[in-house]
Scaffold this active site. Structure first.
Site, PDB file in Angstrom:
ATOM      1  N   HIS A 234      -0.261   4.813   6.985  1.00 47.15           N
ATOM      2  CA  HIS A 234       0.187   5.459   5.993  1.00 47.15           C
ATOM      3  C   HIS A 234       0.389   6.535   6.167  1.00 47.15           C
ATOM      4  O   HIS A 234      -0.098   7.336   7.078  1.00 47.15           O
ATOM      5  CB  HIS A 234      -0.743   5.128   4.727  1.00 47.15           C
ATOM      6  CG  HIS A 234      -1.087   3.753   4.462  1.00 47.15           C
ATOM      7  ND1 HIS A 234      -2.427   3.249   4.875  1.00 47.15           N
ATOM      8  CD2 HIS A 234      -0.707   2.842   3.869  1.00 47.15           C
ATOM      9  CE1 HIS A 234      -2.686   1.907   4.578  1.00 47.15           C
ATOM     10  NE2 HIS A 234      -1.490   1.585   3.947  1.00 47.15           N
TER      11      HIS A 234
ATOM     12  N   SER B 271       0.751  -1.319  -0.067  1.00 47.69           N
ATOM     13  CA  SER B 271      -0.050  -0.118   0.158  1.00 47.69           C
ATOM     14  C   SER B 271       0.929   1.223   0.106  1.00 47.69           C
ATOM     15  O   SER B 271       0.227   2.274  -0.153  1.00 47.69           O
ATOM     16  CB  SER B 271      -1.092   0.137   1.229  1.00 47.69           C
ATOM     17  OG  SER B 271      -0.172  -0.116   2.481  1.00 47.69           O
TER      18      SER B 271
ATOM     19  N   ASP C 232      -3.742   7.692   8.215  1.00 47.48           N
ATOM     20  CA  ASP C 232      -4.624   7.183   8.762  1.00 47.48           C
ATOM     21  C   ASP C 232      -4.171   6.058   9.699  1.00 47.48           C
ATOM     22  O   ASP C 232      -4.959   5.128   9.982  1.00 47.48           O
ATOM     23  CB  ASP C 232      -5.331   6.196   7.663  1.00 47.48           C
ATOM     24  CG  ASP C 232      -4.391   5.349   6.916  1.00 47.48           C
ATOM     25  OD1 ASP C 232      -3.143   5.377   7.208  1.00 47.48           O
ATOM     26  OD2 ASP C 232      -4.782   4.926   5.991  1.00 47.48           O
TER      27      ASP C 232
END
Length: 528
Positions: free
Chosen positions: A493, A185, A490
């Site tokens: 990240h 991610s 968040d």
């Protein structure tokens, strides 16, 4: 070329530059000045920077290596500071003295000296009396503050620095026709969302893309800033078939939740590193098949040359370590690292066998400083280090990175025709967290988008942008008012502003092995 904060940096850059080529990457020949403008707020003072750089480059062939010689750098560094209580700088007029670097027509008028085309062609269309194809530094200074050129009033403090640098410096090959990215991610530009496994809601993407773009951030990722630096477009996700994706300059196989080890039934994402490599092989075979059929596909898929000379980027391994802490001890995790890296080596060897030669490998960051891990494993203060990060997670990350670095060196030695660049992301991010206030951040660990408020603003039961009913109460994980003050977006990240800082440090070259340059950073060719 004029570049403003609205054009290139939606959220202001945090670190005060020391020169116009700080945190930058040497790319292609520039024929026009760069005007780069941005602002940042720190300690209740708004700083506005305007940097104008005029570069002259020429190339020399030296044993097939391109040597770039910087002949002159004219840097104008203008600073205006506005305190919150609105202190104004208001000069009624400007009187300029100088030579041809700032002559807006004196010589042509006073002595009848004529300038013929193509002088003036890029802006004034006809010769304007300026010894340039367009505007001069003094013009950009004035117009950058919305003032009429060289005649009207304007508000500014001017400091002009002229630098002449003659020594040569060498660079590694950085002019890539395409980039192929593999990861999780941290560099996923839409893969997992495109598969339907997960949906991202606002405020994801709010800072730059505005609607969620499939990126796990409020805006751009590190890979996006690097692509800008390489003068290449953002990478489309391999599995994103909508929006007329163009893969001519590369493709992104990274998927959120991916691991280096093969996925299991309990894995968040099925697209482990080995699967991503297989996807690339399928992508390459199909692209070459299409190119053999018709030239009409040339503008949509990479050429054979792009596959051979392209850059292969990797940012993966974080989930192998972080996920293991939920079921294994630190000793067990450390013992598993060699197995993880054998799988990674197998993957890059497959790519090498397919013709890949340029490898750009990020190590993993300080996992113990992620909000999610602090919330889960840091409830006991004795398990935290001096930065408030979980010690065990960072020990695992450091051990992984040490062995990954050794693997990169071994691979380079085994395959001397390859070019392996190891990038120390851990050092960059650790420095950012340790010195967050120096770079203008307010929160080093607390999440911007989450639920629960200080000190972490993170609740694993409700993720950013989602609404749930807990104990009969409806709660929503909302974004903060100013994400540029936060490192963590968040809880897992980084924010766009933090990503930009990391990318800027990568581009100095000093965190890489081998480094980009012995003594100075590269010129970042900013987009506008």
């Amino acid at each position: 070329m004029e570049i403003t904060s609205q054009d290139t940096i939606n959220q202001p850059f945090k670190e005060k530059p020391s020169s116009c080529f700080s945190n930058s990457l040497l790319s292609k020949t520039l024929k026009q000045p760069i005007v780069y403008s941005y602002s940042y707020k720190r300690h209740q003072i708004l700083y506005q920077y305007n940097i104008i750089c005029h570069f002259h480059w020429f190339k020399m062939n030296n044993n097939n290596n391109m040597v770039f010689v910087l002949i002159h750098v004219f840097v104008l560094f203008s600073i205006s500071m506005t305190v919150v209580n609105s202190v104004d700088w208001n000069f009624p007029a400007v009187f300029n003295m100088g030579d041809s670097n700032s002559d807006t027509g004196e010589l042509t008028v006073g002595l009848g000296f004529q300038l013929a085309p193509p002088n003036g062609q890029n802006y004034f269309k006809t010769p304007s009396g300026r010894a340039c194809d367009g505007r001069l530094i003094v013009d950009f200074l004035i117009t950058n503050n919305q003032i009429v050129m060289a005649t009207d009033k304007y508000c500014m403090i001017l400091t002009i620095i002229t630098i002449s640098l003659l020594p040569c410096f060498k660079s590694i090959h950085l002019d890539f026709p395409a980039v192929f990215n593999f990861g999780d991610s941290n560099s996923d530009t839409g893969t997992l969302v495109s598969t339907g496994f997960e949906t991202l809601y606002l405020p994801y993407g709010q800072t730059y893309f505005h609607p969620p773009s499939g990126r796990y951030s409020d805006g751009r990722l590190i890979v996006d800033f690097l692509m800008d630096a390489f003068d290449l477009p953002f990478l489309n996700a391999y599995l994103d078939s909508l929006g007329l994706p163009n893969f001519r300059k590369g493709c992104n196989f990274a998927a959120a939740g991916s691991t280096i080890l093969p996925a299991t039934a309990s894995s968040i994402c099925p697209f482990s590193f080995g699967i991503q490599v297989s996807q690339f092989l399928r992508f390459k075979a199909r692209a070459l098949e299409l190119l053999a059929k018709s030239r009409k596909f040339d503008k949509y898929v990479p050429s054979q040359d792009s596959f051979e000379k392209g850059l292969y980027m990797f940012d993966i391994g974080q989930n192998d370590l972080a996920g293991a802490f939920y079921s294994k001890s630190l000793d067990q995790i450390l013992a598993s690292i060699p197995t993880i890296l054998v799988e990674f080596e197998t993957g890059i060897k497959r790519l090498y066998d397919e013709g890949a030669r340029y490898f750009w490998i990020h190590n993993t960051g300080p996992l113990g400083c992620l909000t999610q891990n602090v919330a889960k494993f840091g409830t006991d203060p004795s398990k935290l280090d001096e930065l408030g990060c979980v010690s065990a997670h960072n020990i695992a990350a450091k051990t992984f990175n040490l062995q990954l670095h050794a693997l990169c060196s071994k691979f380079q030695a085994q395959y001397p025709d390859s070019n392996v660049t190891y990038v120390d992301i851990f050092a960059i991010k650790s420095n950012l967290i340790a010195n967050y206030s120096r770079y203008g951040f307010e929160q080093p660990i607390m999440a911007c988008c989450g639920y629960g408020g200080p000190p972490l603003n993170y609740d694993s039961r409700v993720s950013c942008g989602n609404t749930k009913i807990l104990n009969g109460t409806t709660i929503t994980a909302k974004g903060c008012s100013d994400s540029s003050e936060y490192i963590s977006w968040d809880g897992i990240h980084y924010t766009e502003t933090a990503n930009q800082y990391v990318a800027s440090q990568i581009l100095t070259g000093k965190y890489s092995d081998p480094p980009f340059s012995d003594k100075m950073p590269f010129l970042l060719k900013l987009k506008f």
